[in-house]
Design an enzyme around this catalytic site. Structure first.
Site, PDB file in Angstrom:
ATOM      1  N   LYS A  48       0.845  -1.206   0.000  1.00 28.87           N
ATOM      2  CA  LYS A  48       0.000   0.000   0.000  1.00 28.87           C
ATOM      3  C   LYS A  48       0.878   1.252   0.000  1.00 28.87           C
ATOM      4  CE  LYS A  48      -3.673  -2.667   2.087  1.00 28.87           C
ATOM      5  NZ  LYS A  48      -4.503  -3.079   3.210  1.00 28.87           N
ATOM      6  N   GLN A  81      -4.741  -2.069   9.739  1.00 27.04           N
ATOM      7  CA  GLN A  81      -4.657  -3.367   9.061  1.00 27.04           C
ATOM      8  C   GLN A  81      -5.190  -4.470   9.988  1.00 27.04           C
ATOM      9  OE1 GLN A  81      -3.521  -3.770   5.798  1.00 27.04           O
ATOM     10  NE2 GLN A  81      -4.182  -5.890   5.982  1.00 27.04           N
ATOM     11  N   ASP A 104     -10.842   2.266   3.855  1.00 31.31           N
ATOM     12  CA  ASP A 104     -11.188   0.856   3.649  1.00 31.31           C
ATOM     13  C   ASP A 104     -12.698   0.685   3.480  1.00 31.31           C
ATOM     14  OD1 ASP A 104      -9.194  -0.975   3.337  1.00 31.31           O
ATOM     15  OD2 ASP A 104      -8.892  -1.344   5.483  1.00 31.31           O
TER      16      ASP A 104
END
Ligand code: NAP
Length: 282
Positions: free
Chosen positions: A54, A98, A121
């Site tokens: 990312k 995460q 997200d």
């Protein structure tokens, strides 16, 4: 007639180069560069690999990224305090914690604490609710990637029969909702669905998001269907999807491979979301 292979790597590269152009315009209009901040708790090697990817992707499109690595014994209160700090930080456009997090931390509480405007997200209850109401918000990256592939392939969704196998909050439910918003007639399948192949055979657009290697055989694919395989399964023969690719490709008109289909789209859509989050902030 074997199916056309949908090249997720190429579509993701096109999305990234579009974002790179848009980042330049954003900078000249706003005088700053979008910033994605990631958080990992503990030292899960897979999380380290995903997050490194990312950060590389941000660099490639000219965005900034920063990272907070917290020890595995971090408490839920400490992580919530960091999320709160990032929510308030005017320099931060996107916040990504995460998953998975260690067991002393409730992932749902952490996700719910992220500012919905920075939730790149697309997993907060607010963004899930906006999606459920067909309203604009940040859409979770893999489902958004599935839709981008279908758009890129020029698949007609209006009035099409779409079958989504899997009903997770992360993939199946948001994909089904997005297909419904695009005016497809949508059927959601799950572990209790009776005669799965018969239901799948109705699909003009078949999306598999299960996590079961080659669950969907060629007999479950309608001739001419478009097949999107979200599944990623590690087997003795390498990575395979939820669809029996060779058998399905004999019947479908177009199909995503695993790897190289949906996978590359997820990070590309994270970049799209980070730029969108930056744009909505004053
Ligand atoms: P998940 O949370 O485990 O959900 C799996 C879903 O599949 C559940 O709804 C389950 O039904 C359903 N299911 C299980 N066995 C089934 C069967 N025999 N027949 C029909 N449905 C069945 O998984 P997920 O997070 O959605 O992920 C799905 C797959 O996508 C995994 O392989 C994952 O690695 C992959 N994935 C890929 C990406 C990417 O970037 N490419 C991103 C995310 C996920 P119930 O609800 O009834 O239990």
């Amino acid at each position: 007639m074997p199916a056309r292979i949908i090249d997720g790597k190429a579509v993701a590269a096109a999305v990234r180069s579009r974002v790179a152009e848009e980042v330049k315009s954003f900078e000249s209009e706003r005088g700053r560069t979008p910033l994605l901040t990631t958080v990992i708790v503990g030292d899960d090697p897979a999380s380290e690999v995903y997050v490194a990817g990312k950060h590389r992707a941000c660099e490639e499109v000219g965005m900034r990224s920063s990272h907070h690595g917290l020890p595995a014994d971090t408490s839920e209160a400490e992580l919530l305090a960091l999320v709160d700090q990032l929510n308030r930080d005017p320099d931060v456009d996107g916040v990504l914690v995460q998953l998975p997090v260690p067991e002393q931390i409730d992932p749902d509480r952490i996700v719910a604490a992220i500012d919905p405007g920075k939730d790149v997200d697309g997993l907060t209850p607010m963004n899930a609710g906006l999606l459920a109401h067909g309203m604009p918000g940040l859409v979770s990256c893999t489902p958004a990637g599935v839709m981008e592939l279908l758009r890129h392939e020029g698949v007609e969704l209006e009035g099409a029969e779409a079958v989504v196998v899997g009903r997770s909050k992360l993939v199946g439910i948001p994909v089904a909702r997005l297909l419904l918003t695009a005016n497809a007639t949508v059927t959601s399948c799950h572990s209790r669905t009776r005669d799965l192949p018969a239901v799948c055979r109705r699909a003009d657009v078949l999306v598999a998001a299960v996590g079961s290697p080659r669950l969907i055989g060629g007999d479950a694919v309608k001739p001419g269907a478009v097949v999107i395989d979200v599944g990623v399964n590690r087997t003795d023969h390498g990575l395979v999807g939820d669809v029996d690719f060779a058998a399905a490709a004999e019947v479908a008109s177009a199909i995503t491979p695993v790897p190289g289909g949906v996978g590359p789209m997820t990070i590309a859509m994270l970049l799209v979301n980070t730029l969108a989050a930056a744009r909505t902030r004053v």
